[in-house]
Design a protein around this motif. Structure first.
Motif, PDB file in Angstrom:
ATOM      1  N   HIS A  58       0.659  -0.705   0.060  1.00  0.00           N
ATOM      2  CA  HIS A  58      -0.134   0.334   0.067  1.00  0.00           C
ATOM      3  C   HIS A  58       1.044   1.420  -0.318  1.00  0.00           C
ATOM      4  N   LYS A  60       3.793   1.386  -1.514  1.00  0.00           N
ATOM      5  CA  LYS A  60       4.972   1.251  -2.699  1.00  0.00           C
ATOM      6  C   LYS A  60       5.675   1.366  -1.962  1.00  0.00           C
ATOM      7  N   LYS A  69      -1.181  -3.161  -6.889  1.00  0.00           N
ATOM      8  CA  LYS A  69      -2.194  -2.545  -6.001  1.00  0.00           C
ATOM      9  C   LYS A  69      -2.193  -4.025  -4.656  1.00  0.00           C
TER      10      LYS A  69
END
Length: 94
Positions: A58, A60, A69
């Motif tokens: 989430h 990244k 994702k």
């Protein structure tokens, strides 16, 4: 499937872990009860209310191999929890 098996074949799915941690699990970390068995020879399975890996996805995190994702990731812990709730409800209702 464990990392040692995945390393010797082309996986069907997507690898989402951190490569430095995966290498360490494959080459350095062994189990106390089985000193000849590396952690990477075992399938990691965690029971927790919140997944650290999903949080890293989430956010990244740059160290992750996977940069997609989190919606595409199956969280087995939550599925097991839902199954237990359904079993308990079915038992209570009957």
């Amino acid at each position: 499937m464990c990392d040692s098996k995945i390393a010797h074949q082309t996986p069907d799915g997507t690898i989402i872990g951190m490569s430095a941690i995966k290498k360490r699990r494959l080459n350095e970390l062994t189990l106390n009860c089985y000193p000849n068995l590396h952690v990477g020879d075992c399938v990691p399975f965690y029971f927790c209310s919140r997944s650290i890996m999903l949080y890293l996805i989430h956010m990244k995190n740059a160290e992750l191999i996977y940069q997609g994702k989190q919606i595409k990731i199956i969280n087995v812990g939550h599925l097991l929890y839902l199954m237990l709730v359904l079993i308990i409800l079915k038992t209570v209702i009957i």
